[in-house]
Design a protein around this motif. Structure first.
Motif, PDB file in Angstrom:
ATOM      1  N   TRP A 107     -19.880 -25.448 -99.540  1.00  0.00           N
ATOM      2  CA  TRP A 107     -20.459 -26.065 -98.430  1.00  0.00           C
ATOM      3  C   TRP A 107     -19.474 -25.674 -97.186  1.00  0.00           C
ATOM      4  O   TRP A 107     -19.532 -25.266 -96.399  1.00  0.00           O
ATOM      5  N   ILE A 108     -18.432 -26.375 -97.436  1.00  0.00           N
ATOM      6  CA  ILE A 108     -17.250 -26.442 -96.658  1.00  0.00           C
ATOM      7  C   ILE A 108     -16.438 -25.264 -96.218  1.00  0.00           C
ATOM      8  O   ILE A 108     -16.256 -24.834 -94.999  1.00  0.00           O
ATOM      9  N   ALA A 143     -23.662 -13.369 -91.265  1.00  0.00           N
ATOM     10  CA  ALA A 143     -24.723 -13.254 -91.970  1.00  0.00           C
ATOM     11  C   ALA A 143     -24.877 -13.423 -93.631  1.00  0.00           C
ATOM     12  O   ALA A 143     -25.522 -14.287 -94.327  1.00  0.00           O
ATOM     13  N   LEU A 144     -23.805 -12.945 -94.083  1.00  0.00           N
ATOM     14  CA  LEU A 144     -23.378 -13.045 -95.686  1.00  0.00           C
ATOM     15  C   LEU A 144     -23.233 -14.502 -95.939  1.00  0.00           C
ATOM     16  O   LEU A 144     -23.755 -15.013 -97.005  1.00  0.00           O
ATOM     17  N   LEU A 145     -22.300 -15.293 -95.010  1.00  0.00           N
ATOM     18  CA  LEU A 145     -22.205 -16.789 -95.652  1.00  0.00           C
ATOM     19  C   LEU A 145     -23.427 -17.567 -95.318  1.00  0.00           C
ATOM     20  O   LEU A 145     -23.830 -18.145 -96.395  1.00  0.00           O
ATOM     21  N   TYR A 146     -24.111 -17.049 -94.388  1.00  0.00           N
ATOM     22  CA  TYR A 146     -25.687 -18.024 -94.273  1.00  0.00           C
ATOM     23  C   TYR A 146     -26.383 -17.769 -95.497  1.00  0.00           C
ATOM     24  O   TYR A 146     -27.322 -18.311 -95.853  1.00  0.00           O
ATOM     25  N   GLU A 148     -25.274 -16.828 -98.567  1.00  0.00           N
ATOM     26  CA  GLU A 148     -25.083 -17.678 -99.734  1.00  0.00           C
ATOM     27  C   GLU A 148     -25.578 -19.024 -99.525  1.00  0.00           C
ATOM     28  O   GLU A 148     -25.827 -19.628-100.433  1.00  0.00           O
ATOM     29  N   LEU A 149     -25.282 -19.714 -98.351  1.00  0.00           N
ATOM     30  CA  LEU A 149     -25.793 -21.049 -98.287  1.00  0.00           C
ATOM     31  C   LEU A 149     -27.003 -21.244 -98.460  1.00  0.00           C
ATOM     32  O   LEU A 149     -27.523 -22.336 -99.348  1.00  0.00           O
ATOM     33  N   ALA A 154     -31.079 -24.311-100.605  1.00  0.00           N
ATOM     34  CA  ALA A 154     -32.190 -24.552-100.253  1.00  0.00           C
ATOM     35  C   ALA A 154     -33.289 -23.716-101.029  1.00  0.00           C
ATOM     36  O   ALA A 154     -32.780 -22.870-101.860  1.00  0.00           O
ATOM     37  N   SER A 155     -34.714 -24.064-100.944  1.00  0.00           N
ATOM     38  CA  SER A 155     -35.572 -23.398-101.818  1.00  0.00           C
ATOM     39  C   SER A 155     -35.635 -22.190-101.365  1.00  0.00           C
ATOM     40  O   SER A 155     -35.453 -21.569-100.437  1.00  0.00           O
TER      41      SER A 155
END
Length: 469
Positions: A107-108, A143-146, A148-149, A154-155
């Motif tokens: 997350w961080i 975009a890549l990091l979002y 992964e997050l 999230a579902s």
């Protein structure tokens, strides 16, 4: 460190230009200083910032080790040996909690890289081909990091697109305490960023350790696949295989491809990877060290995966039977063989063969079994020359594609998320290497997604926790 708010963890000027991932360094940066986008005035400034952005991807919590480990461990391609260093045991046993350091680290560090990307994207530098390319790279990395997050916290989109996703932060705001945006909104931002990146980036930057337009398009195909938008997944994947000039690594070059520790500039297989070298590597925290039997050697290939490969499948040669530490029956992963060479194996993020399998599935999901079989068998018969090819249709063909994906993408962090998470499928047997209590991993289990870090919950009243934690 783990109790920082998102707006605190979105650090400022010195962080952007640092090549260090040291948390001690991060803690010394004043988080009330002026946002770095104001100090980016030229293309050269943006290049420097771009290097800082890419360095953040090397974090042990991201592509340095944790992301590629979790995708195979949760699905059961690998398991943690009884002789271990204590790492990732909660993921072996499905007992991770809101205080889990690995989840918090993802997350961080993901939001830290997003900050670096945001500062580049929002910098007031006049447009030019060079500037537009740099900003396109930053959008693709954001975009890549979002992606992964959203997949970790999230579902699945196809389960509840209107559910709670992750906070979308696209601009610096010191005082922001963001709520979680809808899953669909996060996916829409990812698609938008990848579209912009595809339209503004060069077709190929200096090597595969930099984003390029075809890597963005390939990642977009995968995102559409996760959304169940198979028509757009097909269009994006077909664009890559038809127009990019990239080629699949073939049987004769396969082992050499994985033995190579360096980024590529020849359009062979690797669309994008996170690069480590003899100067910048994670040493004993590297992915290779976690597999190598003279390192930690904790993670072993599951017997169930090993049994899927025939004796003539070239991919089986990347698994070594027998360990001086863990016995003659241990199955040692050798996809990252450069632990003794300063730990400089790169982490593949998107490969051409992955795109071919996306294309095969997209064809199958849209009723074109003939083309689905064509692309599936291009992979399967190359990797195993004795195999004459799949012939199934309908639902059986889709299962064949998922099985081939499991074999091809093993040990790259893809398995759990692409084969189970996005489709909301039960895992009925993670394998004999897991404790009996953790062999079944149902889609209804709250631990199919990670907890929002407790520090975030404690300090941001607008953040909600995932159910079951």
């Amino acid at each position: 460190m783990k109790k920082l708010l998102i707006h605190i963890s979105l650090l400022t000027a010195a962080l952007l230009f640092s090549l260090s991932c040291s948390k001690e360094f991060l803690n010394r940066v004043p988080y009330d200083s002026y946002p770095t986008s104001a100090s980016l005035n030229t293309a050269n400034d943006l290049r420097t910032a771009l290097n800082g952005m890419y360095s953040g991807l090397k974090s042990v919590n991201l592509f340095g080790r944790t992301l590629p480990i979790l995708g195979d461990l949760l699905g059961g391609n690998i398991y943690i040996s009884t002789k271990n260093s204590g790492r990732y045991i909660p993921y072996q046993n499905l007992t991770y909690t809101v205080a889990d350091g690995d989840a918090s680290g993802i997350w961080i560090d993901a939001y830290n890289v997003i900050l670096r990307a945001n500062n580049i994207i929002n910098a007031n530098v006049p447009s030019s081909p060079v500037v537009d390319d740099i900003k396109g790279q930053a959008k693709a990395v954001r975009a890549l990091l979002y992606f992964e997050l959203i997949t970790h916290f999230a579902s699945p989109y196809m389960v509840n697109a209107s559910g709670a996703g992750v906070p979308l932060i696209t601009k610096y705001d010191l005082f922001l305490k963001p709520a979680r945006d809808k899953i669909s909104d996060v996916y829409n931002q990812i698609i938008s960023d990848l579209t912009d990146g595809y339209n503004t980036m060069n077709s190929l930057n200096s090597n595969s350790s930099y984003m390029n337009k075809w890597a963005a398009r390939a990642l977009q195909a995968k995102v559409y696949l996760y959304m169940g938008d198979y028509a757009n997944a097909l269009a994006a994947a077909l664009d890559v295989v038809t127009n990019s000039g990239f080629k699949m690594v073939t049987n004769s070059a396969y082992l050499g491809y994985w033995a190579n520790p360096n980024p590529r500039s020849d359009k062979l297989e690797t669309l994008f990877e996170v690069s480590f070298d003899q100067v910048y590597n994670l040493a004993t925290n590297s992915l290779a060290f976690f597999y190598d039997q003279t390192g930690y050697g904790d993670a072993l290939c599951s017997p169930e995966l090993y049994a899927l490969y025939t004796s003539t499948d070239i991919r089986k040669q990347l698994i070594i039977k027998g360990s001086p530490v863990r016995g003659a029956n241990a199955l040692v992963v050798n996809k990252y063989p450069n632990k003794t060479n300063n730990n400089d194996d790169d982490t593949k993020v998107i490969r051409f063969t992955d795109v071919m399998l996306i294309l095969a599935e997209a064809y199958a999901r849209t009723g074109n079994d003939v083309n689905a079989l064509f692309w599936l068998n291009k992979v399967a018969t190359d990797r195993d020359p004795s195999f004459t090819g799949y012939t199934d249709t309908g639902a059986a063909l889709i299962n064949d594609i998922l099985t081939e994906r499991q074999k091809e993408m093993a040990f790259e962090g893809d398995y759990y998320y692409t084969n189970y998470y996005r489709l909301n499928l039960d895992i009925t047997n993670r394998g004999a290497g897991f404790p009996a209590s953790a062999r079944v991993f149902l889609a209804s289990n709250p631990r199919r997604i990670l907890p929002i870090p407790q520090g975030e919950i404690d300090n941001n009243p607008n953040i909600t926790q995932n159910p079951g934690y």
